[in-house]
Design a protein around this motif. Sequence first.
Motif, short mmCIF file in Angstrom:
data_model
loop_
_atom_site.label_atom_id
_atom_site.label_comp_id
_atom_site.label_asym_id
_atom_site.label_seq_id
_atom_site.Cartn_x
_atom_site.Cartn_y
_atom_site.Cartn_z
N LEU A 73 12.89 8.85 -8.14
CA LEU A 73 13.02 7.75 -7.20
C LEU A 73 12.64 8.19 -5.79
CD1 LEU A 73 15.90 5.20 -7.23
CD2 LEU A 73 15.27 6.27 -5.06
N ALA A 74 11.89 7.35 -5.10
CA ALA A 74 11.54 7.57 -3.70
C ALA A 74 12.01 6.37 -2.88
CB ALA A 74 10.04 7.76 -3.54
N VAL A 75 12.32 6.60 -1.61
CA VAL A 75 12.82 5.55 -0.72
C VAL A 75 11.93 5.47 0.51
CG1 VAL A 75 14.76 4.81 0.71
CG2 VAL A 75 15.19 5.81 -1.54
N ILE A 76 11.56 4.26 0.91
CA ILE A 76 10.79 4.04 2.13
C ILE A 76 11.59 3.11 3.04
CG2 ILE A 76 8.65 3.15 3.12
CD1 ILE A 76 7.23 3.77 0.55
N PRO A 77 12.11 3.61 4.17
CA PRO A 77 12.85 2.74 5.09
C PRO A 77 11.92 1.72 5.76
CG PRO A 77 13.31 5.07 5.48
CD PRO A 77 12.10 5.01 4.60
N GLY A 121 0.81 -1.21 0.00
CA GLY A 121 0.00 0.00 0.00
C GLY A 121 0.84 1.26 0.00
N ALA A 122 1.93 1.27 0.79
CA ALA A 122 2.80 2.44 0.85
C ALA A 122 3.51 2.66 -0.48
CB ALA A 122 3.82 2.28 1.97
N PHE A 123 3.96 1.57 -1.10
CA PHE A 123 4.60 1.68 -2.41
C PHE A 123 3.64 2.28 -3.43
CE2 PHE A 123 7.76 -2.05 -1.69
CZ PHE A 123 8.62 -1.19 -1.03
N LEU A 124 2.42 1.78 -3.47
CA LEU A 124 1.44 2.28 -4.43
C LEU A 124 1.13 3.76 -4.18
CD1 LEU A 124 -1.02 -0.74 -4.70
CD2 LEU A 124 0.35 0.22 -6.56
N GLY A 125 1.08 4.14 -2.91
CA GLY A 125 0.81 5.53 -2.59
C GLY A 125 1.87 6.47 -3.13
N ARG A 126 3.15 6.11 -2.97
CA ARG A 126 4.22 6.96 -3.48
C ARG A 126 4.24 6.96 -5.01
NH1 ARG A 126 7.94 8.15 0.64
NH2 ARG A 126 8.89 9.56 -0.88
N TRP A 127 3.91 5.82 -5.62
CA TRP A 127 3.86 5.76 -7.08
C TRP A 127 2.73 6.62 -7.63
CZ3 TRP A 127 -0.05 2.82 -9.88
CH2 TRP A 127 0.15 2.81 -11.26
N ARG A 128 1.55 6.56 -6.99
CA ARG A 128 0.43 7.38 -7.45
C ARG A 128 0.71 8.87 -7.26
NH1 ARG A 128 -3.58 3.20 -4.44
NH2 ARG A 128 -3.90 1.73 -6.19
N ALA A 129 1.61 9.17 -6.31
CA ALA A 129 1.98 10.57 -6.09
C ALA A 129 3.02 11.07 -7.09
CB ALA A 129 2.51 10.75 -4.67
N GLY A 130 3.52 10.19 -7.96
CA GLY A 130 4.41 10.63 -9.01
C GLY A 130 5.76 9.95 -9.09
N ALA A 131 6.13 9.14 -8.11
CA ALA A 131 7.42 8.46 -8.15
C ALA A 131 7.41 7.37 -9.21
CB ALA A 131 7.76 7.86 -6.78
#
Length: 331
Positions: A198-202, A114-124
């Motif tokens: 690119l976005a990073v989620i620890p 879910g977190a990955f999809l959220g950052r992708w939908r935001a433009g990453a």
Amino acid sequence: MTEQTEPAERSPELSIVIPCFNEADNVAAICAAVTAEAERHADGHEIILIDNHSTDGTRAIMRELCDGDTRIRAIFNNRNYGQMRSPTYGLYQAEGRAVIGMCADFQDPPQMIGAFLGRWRAGAEVVLGQRRSERASWPLRAARHIGYGILRRFGDYPIIPGATGFGLFDSKVLDTLAAWNEPEPFFRGMVVEGGFHLAVIPFERPVRAAGVSKNDFSALASFALSGLAGSAKSLLRLPVFLSAYAMLVALGLAVAGAAALALGGPAWVLLGLALIAALFGILMLFMGLIGEQLRLLSERGRNVPLVIEEERINFPADRRKPAIRTFVQRP
């Protein structure tokens, strides 16, 4: 050896690619966990299991999973192609607008979908999971630290420490990387080299759920060497720089030898060392030139298939990415 296909269908929003090698204890559980998360967060999904010639019953379980859910697809390699080629090939075969690659052993938490999809939908365009810490032996941690240090020092672009390849990739990113036709793809470096948004989620990486890890010292060494070969062209030019230094040393020794000869000292020792240094410099120069030529030949001749498929299950009849050299072994 057969190829089972289904009629063409609408592309899902999300593909989850899970490489497997002797994961009989994990594959059913990871598919159930991933399905639950994907149904909660994605507008349609598929799961692609790519098996690297398992010998423990993993394939039989994969067949059962495919029979029970047509959204689960399987690729069986005709041999073990290693931990870089097979997972990358699986990513390239995905049809989703976003593609997540993750391990089968639950060390890549499905709860992050879910977190990955959220950052992708935001433009990453690329969203990477970055491991904060890992429960591993100190020699393994030290080896990883040294490996990342070498890649940071000599690499042509920065490698993100703790990013193991677990993450989400836009389909356009994968299409771009697939067109490179890398014969031994260092994927975690390629996504950085491409310059994508690119976005990073620890995240905290948990222990393996079951089975035995395949990331031993030999696997880590293979990753490091592939990363250096593919992302550190400066190493190929290192002999040229060594040649320049050797020539400077030879010149200094020759000057010192000439001065000693004029003063009646033991000039032959210095002149002999100067000759050795000069020969070493010439050797390094030719090695550097050969290395540079090999690099250019490699970049011009990347036309080797990543894997040869033995069988694929539940894929639509028209599914075969044209940018990839794909071979299916027939009966």
